[in-house]
Motif scaffolding. Structure first.
Motif, PDB file in Angstrom:
ATOM      1  N   PHE A  12      34.135 -18.563  48.669  1.00 31.79           N
ATOM      2  CA  PHE A  12      33.965 -19.903  48.120  1.00 31.79           C
ATOM      3  C   PHE A  12      34.739 -19.975  46.817  1.00 31.79           C
ATOM      4  O   PHE A  12      34.499 -19.186  45.911  1.00 31.79           O
ATOM      5  CB  PHE A  12      32.483 -20.217  47.874  1.00 31.79           C
ATOM      6  CG  PHE A  12      32.233 -21.650  47.493  1.00 31.79           C
ATOM      7  CD1 PHE A  12      32.048 -22.610  48.468  1.00 31.79           C
ATOM      8  CD2 PHE A  12      32.202 -22.027  46.161  1.00 31.79           C
ATOM      9  CE1 PHE A  12      31.823 -23.932  48.136  1.00 31.79           C
ATOM     10  CE2 PHE A  12      31.980 -23.354  45.811  1.00 31.79           C
ATOM     11  CZ  PHE A  12      31.789 -24.303  46.803  1.00 31.79           C
ATOM     12  N   ARG A  72      28.112 -31.685  45.277  1.00 25.75           N
ATOM     13  CA  ARG A  72      28.339 -30.975  46.547  1.00 25.75           C
ATOM     14  C   ARG A  72      29.626 -31.454  47.214  1.00 25.75           C
ATOM     15  O   ARG A  72      30.397 -30.649  47.741  1.00 25.75           O
ATOM     16  CB  ARG A  72      27.153 -31.178  47.491  1.00 25.75           C
ATOM     17  CG  ARG A  72      25.924 -30.390  47.070  1.00 25.75           C
ATOM     18  CD  ARG A  72      24.710 -30.786  47.902  1.00 25.75           C
ATOM     19  NE  ARG A  72      23.545 -30.065  47.467  1.00 25.75           N
ATOM     20  CZ  ARG A  72      23.051 -28.997  48.091  1.00 25.75           C
ATOM     21  NH1 ARG A  72      23.631 -28.543  49.175  1.00 25.75           N
ATOM     22  NH2 ARG A  72      21.978 -28.402  47.617  1.00 25.75           N
ATOM     23  N   LEU A  73      29.848 -32.754  47.193  1.00 26.54           N
ATOM     24  CA  LEU A  73      31.066 -33.306  47.780  1.00 26.54           C
ATOM     25  C   LEU A  73      32.304 -32.798  47.039  1.00 26.54           C
ATOM     26  O   LEU A  73      33.276 -32.357  47.660  1.00 26.54           O
ATOM     27  CB  LEU A  73      31.013 -34.834  47.757  1.00 26.54           C
ATOM     28  CG  LEU A  73      32.232 -35.559  48.325  1.00 26.54           C
ATOM     29  CD1 LEU A  73      32.439 -35.216  49.793  1.00 26.54           C
ATOM     30  CD2 LEU A  73      32.059 -37.058  48.148  1.00 26.54           C
ATOM     31  N   THR A  76      32.986 -29.168  47.864  1.00 36.09           N
ATOM     32  CA  THR A  76      33.532 -29.021  49.216  1.00 36.09           C
ATOM     33  C   THR A  76      34.998 -29.418  49.247  1.00 36.09           C
ATOM     34  O   THR A  76      35.829 -28.722  49.838  1.00 36.09           O
ATOM     35  CB  THR A  76      32.710 -29.867  50.213  1.00 36.09           C
ATOM     36  OG1 THR A  76      31.356 -29.430  50.158  1.00 36.09           O
ATOM     37  CG2 THR A  76      33.238 -29.734  51.616  1.00 36.09           C
ATOM     38  N   GLN A  79      37.502 -26.864  48.037  1.00 33.35           N
ATOM     39  CA  GLN A  79      37.892 -25.768  48.923  1.00 33.35           C
ATOM     40  C   GLN A  79      39.273 -25.998  49.529  1.00 33.35           C
ATOM     41  O   GLN A  79      39.898 -25.078  50.045  1.00 33.35           O
ATOM     42  CB  GLN A  79      36.846 -25.561  50.029  1.00 33.35           C
ATOM     43  CG  GLN A  79      35.460 -25.218  49.502  1.00 33.35           C
ATOM     44  CD  GLN A  79      35.490 -24.117  48.460  1.00 33.35           C
ATOM     45  OE1 GLN A  79      35.815 -22.974  48.771  1.00 33.35           O
ATOM     46  NE2 GLN A  79      35.171 -24.462  47.223  1.00 33.35           N
ATOM     47  N   SER A  80      39.780 -27.230  49.429  1.00 34.55           N
ATOM     48  CA  SER A  80      41.120 -27.548  49.931  1.00 34.55           C
ATOM     49  C   SER A  80      42.209 -26.998  49.026  1.00 34.55           C
ATOM     50  O   SER A  80      43.384 -27.036  49.375  1.00 34.55           O
ATOM     51  CB  SER A  80      41.294 -29.066  50.055  1.00 34.55           C
ATOM     52  OG  SER A  80      41.362 -29.650  48.748  1.00 34.55           O
ATOM     53  N   GLU A 100      23.647 -27.229  41.548  1.00 36.38           N
ATOM     54  CA  GLU A 100      24.988 -27.428  42.110  1.00 36.38           C
ATOM     55  C   GLU A 100      26.091 -27.187  41.089  1.00 36.38           C
ATOM     56  O   GLU A 100      27.245 -26.994  41.465  1.00 36.38           O
ATOM     57  CB  GLU A 100      25.115 -28.846  42.692  1.00 36.38           C
ATOM     58  CG  GLU A 100      24.298 -29.065  43.944  1.00 36.38           C
ATOM     59  CD  GLU A 100      22.822 -29.323  43.682  1.00 36.38           C
ATOM     60  OE1 GLU A 100      22.064 -29.388  44.658  1.00 36.38           O
ATOM     61  OE2 GLU A 100      22.422 -29.460  42.506  1.00 36.38           O
ATOM     62  N   LEU A 103      28.527 -24.326  41.579  1.00 34.37           N
ATOM     63  CA  LEU A 103      29.604 -24.413  42.564  1.00 34.37           C
ATOM     64  C   LEU A 103      30.981 -24.547  41.922  1.00 34.37           C
ATOM     65  O   LEU A 103      31.989 -24.524  42.613  1.00 34.37           O
ATOM     66  CB  LEU A 103      29.361 -25.600  43.506  1.00 34.37           C
ATOM     67  CG  LEU A 103      28.076 -25.542  44.329  1.00 34.37           C
ATOM     68  CD1 LEU A 103      27.859 -26.853  45.075  1.00 34.37           C
ATOM     69  CD2 LEU A 103      28.112 -24.359  45.287  1.00 34.37           C
TER      70      LEU A 103
END
Length: 191
Positions: A12, A72-73, A76, A79-80, A100, A103
């Motif tokens: 991650f 969270r969005l 995520t 990760q791109s 969160e 992250l």
């Protein structure tokens, strides 16, 4: 990341998060759109208002569901390989304590501000469906004064950029410069 149930491990990437914040009426949404030609190859620019829906609003809980959904969005999307510039009304005390927050690597905050009389005039000029009555405007002016007064003492500190006399293009260029000093570099505006 490790699943607590089965022990599965997955890589991650903890991207930094960039937050373009400030009171309503200071230009966050407009500037966010203006930044796209400069940032589209390096950042994902997201406008928080798109998820300002009743199901995620909880004033008594400081809109925790709204904030955690966005974090969270953004994680995520990160990760791109491209970090997120999140445009919205949020401050470190509303993000930093959330689970969160883990992250992300660093979280950077830049607040757009403007003079109180200009901010009040901008909010009064909004269409009626946006529901900016005098009590709500007074609340936003109080928030703006708090942010300007305490920005440097928040953890992490919040940088300020006054939009009172700046045209949108100049504000966008200043935000782009702020981002470039803290994040990925790239070619600049697209043709």
């Amino acid at each position: 990341m490790v699943c607590h149930a089965c022990g599965h491990e997955q890589e991650f990437v903890r991207q930094p998060l960039y937050c373009l914040i400030g009171p309503s009426g200071t230009g966050k949404s407009t500037v966010g759109r203006a930044l796209l030609p400069w940032l589209a190859d390096r950042f994902v620019v997201l406008e928080q208002d798109v998820l300002w829906i009743p199901e995620l609003r909880d004033p008594t809980g400081h809109h925790r569901a709204f904030r955690t959904t966005w974090l969270r969005l953004a994680a995520t999307i990160g990760q791109s390989g491209r970090p997120v510039l999140l445009c919205g009304t949020v401050v470190p005390p509303e993000v930093e304590p959330l689970p969160e927050r883990a992250l992300f690597g660093e979280v950077h905050y830049l607040a757009l501000t403007c003079r109180a009389d200009v901010l009040a005039a901008r909010l009064r000029a909004r269409p009626a469906w946006r529901e900016w009555d005098e009590p709500r405007i007074a609340e936003m002016l109080e928030y703006a004064a708090w942010l300007e007064r305490d920005a440097a003492t928040l953890d992490p500190p919040v940088d300020l950029l006054d939009t009172t006399e700046r045209p949108i293009e100049e504000t966008a260029a200043a935000v782009c410069e702020w981002l470039t000093a803290r994040g990925p570099t790239g070619p600049g505006p697209r043709a």
